[in-house]
Scaffold this active site. Structure first.
Site, PDB file in Angstrom:
ATOM      1  N   ASP A   1     -15.610  12.383 -11.808  1.00 30.67           N
ATOM      2  CA  ASP A   1     -14.543  11.654 -12.483  1.00 30.67           C
ATOM      3  C   ASP A   1     -15.031  10.228 -12.646  1.00 30.67           C
ATOM      4  O   ASP A   1     -15.242   9.526 -11.661  1.00 30.67           O
ATOM      5  CB  ASP A   1     -13.275  11.708 -11.616  1.00 30.67           C
ATOM      6  CG  ASP A   1     -12.097  11.016 -12.294  1.00 30.67           C
ATOM      7  OD1 ASP A   1     -12.196  10.713 -13.498  1.00 30.67           O
ATOM      8  OD2 ASP A   1     -11.084  10.796 -11.607  1.00 30.67           O
TER       9      ASP A   1
ATOM     10  N   PRO B   1     -14.953   6.321 -14.437  1.00 30.76           N
ATOM     11  CA  PRO B   1     -13.948   5.357 -14.872  1.00 30.76           C
ATOM     12  C   PRO B   1     -14.097   4.929 -16.317  1.00 30.76           C
ATOM     13  O   PRO B   1     -15.181   4.951 -16.878  1.00 30.76           O
ATOM     14  CB  PRO B   1     -14.169   4.175 -13.946  1.00 30.76           C
ATOM     15  CG  PRO B   1     -15.466   4.389 -13.283  1.00 30.76           C
ATOM     16  CD  PRO B   1     -15.953   5.749 -13.568  1.00 30.76           C
TER      17      PRO B   1
ATOM     18  N   ASN C   1      -6.289  14.968 -25.846  1.00 29.41           N
ATOM     19  CA  ASN C   1      -5.299  15.107 -24.780  1.00 29.41           C
ATOM     20  C   ASN C   1      -3.930  14.556 -25.197  1.00 29.41           C
ATOM     21  O   ASN C   1      -3.819  13.862 -26.212  1.00 29.41           O
ATOM     22  CB  ASN C   1      -5.823  14.379 -23.528  1.00 29.41           C
ATOM     23  CG  ASN C   1      -5.045  14.738 -22.280  1.00 29.41           C
ATOM     24  OD1 ASN C   1      -4.425  15.795 -22.210  1.00 29.41           O
ATOM     25  ND2 ASN C   1      -5.064  13.857 -21.292  1.00 29.41           N
TER      26      ASN C   1
ATOM     27  N   ASP D   1       1.151  17.012 -26.249  1.00 24.65           N
ATOM     28  CA  ASP D   1       2.619  17.122 -26.109  1.00 24.65           C
ATOM     29  C   ASP D   1       3.314  15.865 -26.626  1.00 24.65           C
ATOM     30  O   ASP D   1       4.441  15.923 -27.119  1.00 24.65           O
ATOM     31  CB  ASP D   1       2.987  17.397 -24.641  1.00 24.65           C
ATOM     32  CG  ASP D   1       2.384  16.372 -23.684  1.00 24.65           C
ATOM     33  OD1 ASP D   1       1.182  16.040 -23.845  1.00 24.65           O
ATOM     34  OD2 ASP D   1       3.095  15.893 -22.770  1.00 24.65           O
TER      35      ASP D   1
ATOM     36  N   SER E   1     -58.486 -24.229 -14.236  1.00 27.59           N
ATOM     37  CA  SER E   1     -57.618 -23.228 -13.583  1.00 27.59           C
ATOM     38  C   SER E   1     -56.551 -23.897 -12.721  1.00 27.59           C
ATOM     39  O   SER E   1     -56.594 -23.840 -11.494  1.00 27.59           O
ATOM     40  CB  SER E   1     -58.450 -22.228 -12.767  1.00 27.59           C
ATOM     41  OG  SER E   1     -59.399 -22.858 -11.944  1.00 27.59           O
TER      42      SER E   1
END
Lengths: 304, 637
Positions: free
Chosen positions: B112, B114, B167, B170, B544
């Protein structure tokens, strides 16, 4: 000829992979061993992972002195059979103060187990400890990593966990810090039982039903494993009734609720487990003291 | 309430049930979507329908739903899975939670993950082990920015099975037009980012529509229920078996002198006793003599299994090596193009060394500035100097030694890696190798019969690198010249590499910026090393100025062969001499980045030889150096 790997074979391979990673990357690993069924599976997996070598780490039992006698018996045998060293740690302060589950409530778990574990890890200098926790057991466990990092004070910080990708585990840490590793994170209770059955792993007989002396205490059913000691601590002799009981999990005998059962074989036990209507940890008093987030809090404080 | 479990079978024939359960396969999937799309509710529903919720948990759930739930008097399934106290207080999911349920055909592990943008790293974590992703969309809201981000991430991580779960049907009265519109919207977006195929299902996690049984509320939907789809989709582990054999060695098992086994998990292919194998990166070949397990030796083993393999030959093989099919081995390289997902609060630092862990190999790696960062909302490529927390980009990576790899698209386990901060030990990034840049896989080290020892022996000397360093005009070239003359007179074989001369040829493409100065010294170091391989005493005269680069050259050389000689002339003195008139130019501004004027000189802390030119003539200095060097060489004089 070669079948597809079943879910149990995949879980086994994953757990072995985790154990070998730890042995390759840790300085001084140890396997926490509680003598329960999950510990039995862990020990078996360790034997498989390193065969023909014995597992290259010792077993550590953080003892409360209140475990069932049958557990102490199997403990010695299991270590011997695996060819592993067994270390037992009892918190000297708890021992001296006579900490027990009746008089001291939550302090019993805190001192014997949480403090005891920290003491033992510090005492021996273990940097990685294998534990047999499963993600299906409890809500905060479901969010814990396989490699669970602990601060030098053994604290778990759930909001600041290392991301864990693929099967690449980061085992690096500073001196003093440690990691708890949970190789059977992805196993469920049914997986454990079925694995025990398929591999014929020896477990404590208390998981199987038998007539045993029991007493009722605060609404739960308990086994009078050590009557003399019970009487001394409770200040009375509890009323004993012989019942056919068994245990779904094993801890300290005065804290581990029994269930009445006729399950005497592994198949019986599994059937009962599948048809049961209460969760595995229900018999454990420890998860509930301290309210809803009790396990999460204990874990932050260093409980296994 | 529907149920996936056959209670009757369990109570009547437990053996048959267990036999069936034992042969179930495992599917791992993630649920992702935007905040409040109902992820936790869907998972709670899957657990509830599969009877993974016990009475005591249910009682607690009912009580909690009334107390802190967001569904009125109804059961709030989300409370089942939002495990951490902080999450329950805030009503959000902040970390990856793993859940388990089983049906008659399969066992499932659900991550699951986030929906909040700041937790992208957790979604990538959950996706990395998943075979399938369920992308949830709220039917009232349609395709959102976060839907796109999660789809892109799932695709990037290489998840081939995508389910679009529309989803809360309904709440839109199971409106087919609304559903079709959302699916079409998503199809356009999916095509743009390279998702070839996905399966769309109209559901209600809260009411249970099309989860386990086809819903009468959506008669227009004729596809599979969500559970049916999850039960039948093909697994990745099955296809891994078709690929060539690879076993990254985790641990060498040596219980005694007679046994030497290589333990690891097979990431692809099949291996059998007698198979010819090649050890990477060495390239040595051998054959499998045994596949050892506690339950007895195996004839064959397949992708996914953790095994211990013995070989017919005593060859060098240790953790980090890969045992592979001999005729089809992976390659080794040290420079790659890679996708990166940055996961730490501290931004990426180009050039900084991180630990890179890939399979069982851990090496030091540096990252170039990103080629681009991906805007995960629009998929645009943006210019970027670094990658911040949750940023995704493409960059080149260089490792300090060759690693065995395959492109992530071909083999996840040999192409996916993590980066670890060397100081904090935090896991800071996840990466996916696309391809190697240098054709390192074709440039093998050629074994040479005449070794550097043989070269040196022929010349009757030990090779040395005399590294003269100091300010411009300090006298490096003058003294080095004198030293070489004296060595020549002693019959030594030497060569002097002078800064100005090298800049006329080998390094004429380099200027005087810090980056160019570093590259100048690196090249000179490599050339000097080749010359010492040939048995020569090499003298170099370069300013150098940086300690780090002098130390880099020192690290290239065998211990004791690098002698740092500090020609110590104070700036005022060098500027007073100004043999080439350069200080005058620099002071007037005509010459930029001049060491000592507007570019720093880091004096050696512990040079092997320290020459103070204010107290010593060049002739005396050369004498001193030869004496000290000859002294060091005394064994073969």
């Amino acid at each position: 000829m070669l079948h597809n790997l079943t879910h149990l074979e995949r879980l086994e391979a994953e757990s072995i992979h985790v154990m070998r990673e730890v042995v390759s990357e840790a300085d001084k690993p140890v396997m926490l061993y509680s003598v329960g069924k999950d510990s039995a599976v862990m020990l078996h997996l360790a034997r498989k992972a390193f065969y023909p070598s014995p597992p290259p780490f010792p077993l550590l039992h953080v003892d409360t002195t209140w475990k069932f006698r049958a557990m102490y018996e199997l403990r010695e045998k299991a270590a011997r059979d695996a060819g592993m060293e067994l270390l037992v740690w009892q918190n000297p302060e708890a021992l001296e103060r006579g900490i027990n589950p009746f008089d001291h409530g939550p302090l019993h778990t805190d001192m014997w187990k949480t403090e005891g574990l920290k003491q033992a890890l510090d005492h021996y200098g273990f940097d990685v400890a294998f534990g047999g926790a499963r993600r299906d057991e409890e809500k905060s466990r479901a969010k814990e990593r396989v490699f669970s990092f602990r601060s030098a004070n053994h604290r778990w910080d759930p909001k600041n966990q290392r991301p864990e990708l693929w099967n690449l585990y980061n085992a690096r840490k500073a001196k003093g810090e440690s990691i708890r590793v949970f190789p059977i994170s992805n196993w469920t209770e049914l997986d454990i039982w079925q694995y025990i059955q398929l591999n014929q792993i020896e477990i404590v007989p208390l998981y199987f039903s038998a007539p045993r002396p029991t007493f009722e205490y605060q609404g739960g059913l308990f086994m009078a494993d050590d009557m003399e000691r019970l009487e001394r601590v409770m200040g009375r002799r509890p009323e004993i009734v012989e019942r056919s009981i068994r245990f779904r999990t094993l801890g300290c005998f005065p804290l581990t609720g029994a269930v009445e059962s006729e399950a005497t074989t592994l198949n019986d036990v599994i059937r009962e487990m599948l048809l049961t209507t209460s969760s595995e940890r229900q018999g454990r008093v420890i998860d509930k003291d301290g309210g809803d987030a009790s396990m999460e809090k204990k874990k932050q404080e260093g409980y296994f | 309430m529907s149920s996936y479990q056959t209670d009757a079978l369990i109570s009547e024939d437990i053996d048959a049930y267990l036999e069936q359960h034992q042969h179930k396969s495992l599917l791992r999937f993630i649920t992702c979507g935007s905040v409040d799309d109902g992820k936790s509710t869907l998972i709670g529903r899957l657990l509830y329908d599969s009877k993974m919720i016990f009475e005591d948990q249910l009682a607690a759930l009912e009580a909690d739903s009334k107390r802190v739930g967001t569904q009125g008097q109804d059961i709030d399934f989300a409370l089942l899975v939002d495990g951490l106290a902080a999450e329950r207080e805030q009503g959000i999911t902040i970390d990856v939670a793993y859940r388990f349920f089983t049906t008659e055909k399969r066992k499932f592990i659900v991550a699951d993950t986030p929906g909040h943008e700041q937790y992208t790293r957790n979604m990538v974590t959950g996706a990395s082990t998943a075979d399938l992703a369920i992308i949830l969309i709220d039917a009232r809201k349609g395709v959102l920015t976060q839907t796109k981000r999660h789809s892109y991430l799932a695709h990037l991580i290489g998840i081939r099975n995508i389910v679009l779960a529309v989803n809360k049907m309904d709440l839109v009265d199971y409106d087919v037009l609304r559903y079709d519109h959302i699916v079409e919207d998503y199809r356009c977006f999916a095509r743009d980012i390279g998702i070839a195929d996905f399966t769309a299902i109209p559901i209600s996690g809260f009411k249970g529509d099309n989860i386990t049984t086809l819903s009468p509320n959506t008669p227009w939907y004729t596809g599979k229920t969500l559970i049916e789809h999850l039960e039948n989709v093909q697994l990745d582990v099955t296809s891994d078996r078709q690929k060539p054999f690879r076993l990254p060695v985790q641990w060498v098992n040596r219980p005694n002198l007679d046994f030497r086994g290589f333990a690891g998990q097979i990431i692809s292919g099949v291996v059998g006793v007698g198979d010819a194998v090649r050890i990477l990166p060495s390239g040595k070949t051998s054959a499998v003599s045994r596949i050892v397990t506690l339950d007895g030796d195996l004839d064959m083993a397949v992708a996914g299994q953790s095994v211990t393999i013995c070989l017919t030959d005593e060859i060098d093989c240790s953790r980090g090596d890969v045992i592979a099919a001999s005729e089809n081995p992976p390659q080794a390289a040290d420079q790659f193009e890679s996708n990166l997902v940055w996961m730490a609060e501290d931004a990426m630092i180009p050039g900084r060394a991180y630990w890179l862990k890939l399979a069982t190999q851990t090496v030091s790696a540096t990252i170039q500035p990103p080629k681009y960062q991906v805007n995960v909302n629009t998929m645009e490529h943006l210019a970027a100097k670094t990658l911040d927390l949750n940023a995704i980009g493409v960059a080149e990576i260089t490792t300090d030694r060759a690693i065995v790899f395959e492109p992530y698209a071909d083999n996840r386990a040999l192409g996916g890696f993590i980066l670890i901060d060397k100081l904090t030990n935090a896991t800071v990034a996840a990466g996916m190798l696309n391809f190697s840049l240098r054709r390192a896989q074709n440039v093998h080290w050629q074994a040479i019969d005449i070794s550097r020892e043989a070269h040196a022996q022929q010349k009757g000397q030990s090779p040395k690198l005399l590294w003269f360093t100091g300010l411009s005009g300090s006298g490096k070239s003058t003294i080095a010249n004198l030293v070489e003359k004296k060595l020549y007179a002693l019959g030594r074989h030497s060569f002097l590499l002078d800064g100005d001369n090298v800049r006329h040829g080998l390094n004429k493409d380099l200027g005087f910026t810090d980056t160019d100065r570093i590259e100048n010294i690196r090249r000179v170091g490599e050339v000097a090393k080749l010359m010492t391989d040939a048995g020569l005493i090499v003298l170099t005269a370069f300013i150098s100025p940086f300690r780090a680069e002098r130390d880099m050259v020192r690290a290239m050389m065998p211990v004791g062969e690098f002698l740092e000689i500090f020609i110590d002339t104070p700036l005022e003195e060098a500027e007073r001499r100004d043999v080439k008139g350069l200080y005058k130019k620099a002071r007037s501004g005509a010459l930029k980045n001049f060491t000592g004027i507007d570019s720093p000189y880091e004096a050696p802390e512990m040079p092997e030889i320290h020459v103070d030119t204010t107290r010593m003539s060049p002739e005396d200095a050369a004498e001193l150096i030869v004496e000290q060097v000859v002294g060091i060489w005394s064994p073969d004089l």
